[in-house]
Write an enzyme that holds these catalytic residues in place. Structure first.
Site, PDB file in Angstrom:
ATOM      1  N   ASP A   1      -3.474   1.037   9.763  1.00 30.72           N
ATOM      2  CA  ASP A   1      -4.592   2.036  10.197  1.00 30.72           C
ATOM      3  C   ASP A   1      -5.540   2.179  11.602  1.00 30.72           C
ATOM      4  O   ASP A   1      -5.906   3.105  12.206  1.00 30.72           O
ATOM      5  CB  ASP A   1      -5.933   1.554   9.053  1.00 30.72           C
ATOM      6  CG  ASP A   1      -5.575   2.018   7.767  1.00 30.72           C
ATOM      7  OD1 ASP A   1      -4.915   1.462   7.147  1.00 30.72           O
ATOM      8  OD2 ASP A   1      -6.032   3.262   7.367  1.00 30.72           O
TER       9      ASP A   1
ATOM     10  N   CYS B   1       0.900  -1.119  -0.173  1.00 29.01           N
ATOM     11  CA  CYS B   1      -0.160  -0.194   0.174  1.00 29.01           C
ATOM     12  C   CYS B   1       0.728   1.305   0.070  1.00 29.01           C
ATOM     13  O   CYS B   1       2.003   1.332  -0.471  1.00 29.01           O
ATOM     14  CB  CYS B   1      -0.970  -0.042   1.333  1.00 29.01           C
ATOM     15  SG  CYS B   1      -2.368   1.149   0.908  1.00 29.01           S
TER      16      CYS B   1
HETATM   17  O1  RUB Z   1      -3.608   1.172   4.616  1.00 25.84           O
HETATM   18  C1  RUB Z   1      -3.304   2.372   4.335  1.00 25.84           C
HETATM   19  C2  RUB Z   1      -4.135   3.187   3.449  1.00 25.84           C
HETATM   20  O2  RUB Z   1      -5.270   2.793   2.867  1.00 25.84           O
HETATM   21  P1  RUB Z   1      -6.310   3.540   2.137  1.00 25.84           P
HETATM   22  O3  RUB Z   1      -5.738   3.772   0.980  1.00 25.84           O
HETATM   23  O4  RUB Z   1      -7.464   2.552   1.825  1.00 25.84           O
HETATM   24  O5  RUB Z   1      -6.495   4.718   2.754  1.00 25.84           O
HETATM   25  C3  RUB Z   1      -2.144   2.723   4.999  1.00 25.84           C
HETATM   26  O6  RUB Z   1      -1.242   1.672   5.223  1.00 25.84           O
HETATM   27  C4  RUB Z   1      -2.194   3.176   6.289  1.00 25.84           C
HETATM   28  O7  RUB Z   1      -3.392   4.201   6.322  1.00 25.84           O
HETATM   29  C5  RUB Z   1      -1.185   3.994   6.770  1.00 25.84           C
HETATM   30  O8  RUB Z   1      -0.950   5.334   6.078  1.00 25.84           O
HETATM   31  P2  RUB Z   1      -0.079   6.530   6.922  1.00 25.84           P
HETATM   32  O9  RUB Z   1       1.215   5.937   7.345  1.00 25.84           O
HETATM   33  O10 RUB Z   1      -0.193   7.332   5.704  1.00 25.84           O
HETATM   34  O11 RUB Z   1      -1.002   6.963   7.860  1.00 25.84           O
END
Ligand code: RUB
Length: 325
Positions: A202, A133
């Site tokens: 998340d 991701c």
């Molecule tokens: O799973 C996702 C995003 O999912 P989506 O694209 O469905 O929002 C990321 O790994 C976390 O949100 C952490 O991101 P960060 O470290 O930028 O908070």
């Protein structure tokens, strides 16, 4: 009933739409946008009484809260800002809310850069990280390692169905990091030459389970089998306080259209009953703590099983849902 002048500002509605449609995405960016939207609500509201002001802020927070259910950074941000709404006049309420929203956003940025320094300690010169991701917390670790003069390579999983891996690949290339983009099915093979799996989160539950983009848990299981450490980069706003009292984290289910176009559906279904084909599209999964080596936060790194200690320290007070009327 809420006073008539407790209206949600159109800018807040627009932020909520952008979060729901994933124009703003990723747990940290969602939290930042939500805090900014509450500040806008506080600045713009024409509420004529303290009661109307509070009602307008609560309504705005609820509108934002109802966009996406899995990233706890969103309710954590809303709670932080609403708890900072203090005063007996509209003017005091406005200034305290705006100040708290700004403080939240500054803290968020600083926490991410501190977390990056902590995570960079795990990365050695010449290491290869395997990502899933797009996580700004995970990338902060790579960025800090690069700033320390280390050379890092990345294997970037595409991350179906929305291909957030492309965002990761773009950022890494901007920093000059050599990137191999791989389809998700290549994960196990790619682990042969990875030194770390590096992902974001998340939500993190009190038992150390990590909720992150669907596919993280399978990747972690395979990494364990191959002996590749799994590092989760997550600021403390990703800690889910309700899980201390046994609540589970809701996993978002997204639209079929992310997986299958109308034409593809028609091709599969042919002359058969269309109801016989359903598409499941959960956006996140849960990685048990036994498959995670370390959770890297701005407060240091923790074995997943001990994260509850930090959670108690930070969220020991009652949490509640201040956006409820
Ligand atoms: O799973 C996702 C995003 O999912 P989506 O694209 O469905 O929002 C990321 O790994 C976390 O949100 C952490 O991101 P960060 O470290 O930028 O908070």
């Amino acid at each position: 009933m809420a006073p008539a002048d407790a209206r949600v500002d159109p800018a807040v509605e627009e932020t909520a739409r952008a979060i729901a449609e994933m124009e703003i995405r990723g747990a940290a960016a969602i939290a930042d946008a939500a805090a900014e939207a509450l500040a806008t609500q506080a600045r713009q509201t024409d509420a004529g009484s303290p009661e109307a002001f509070r009602a307008a802020l609560r309504r705005a927070a609820r509108t934002l809260y109802e966009t996406r259910p899995t990233a706890v950074s969103l309710p954590n941000a809303l709670r932080y800002v609403l708890h900072g709404m203090e005063g007996t006049t509209v003017s005091d309420l406005r200034s305290s809310t705006i100040a708290h929203a700004e403080e939240f956003r500054t803290d968020l940025e600083q926490a991410q850069s501190r977390l990056g320094e902590v995570g960079a300690n795990r990365l050695r010169d010449g290491d290869v990280v395997l990502t899933h991701c797009h996580s700004t917390d995970a990338l902060a670790c790579v960025e800090a390692a690069l700033e320390e003069g280390k050379e890092i390579e990345a294997i970037v999983k595409e991350t179906r169905p929305r291909k957030q891996g492309h965002i990761t690949a773009r950022e890494l290339r901007e920093w000059g990091v050599p990137v191999s983009l791989v389809v998700d099915n290549a994960a196990r093979r790619s682990l042969e030459r990875a030194d770390h799996v590096l992902v974001g989160a998340d939500s993190i539950a009190a038992d150390g389970s990590v909720v992150n983009k669907i596919g993280t848990s399978g990747l972690a299981v395979m990494a364990r089998e191959r002996g590749v450490p799994v590092v989760v980069a997550a600021q403390t706003i990703k800690l889910h306080p309700d899980t201390m009292t046994g609540h589970t984290v809701e996993i978002e289910r997204r639209a079929e259209s992310e997986v299958l176009s109308d034409e593809e559906r028609a091709e599969i279904v042919g002359e058969s009953d269309p109801d016989g084909l359903t598409v499941e599209n959960p956006a996140f999964d849960v990685t048990p703590p036994r498959h995670v080596d370390a959770i890297v936060t701005e407060r240091g790194q923790f074995p997943p099983e001990s994260i509850v200690v930090l959670m108690r320290e930070l969220f020991g007070h009652s949490t509640g849902e201040p956006w409820r009327p």
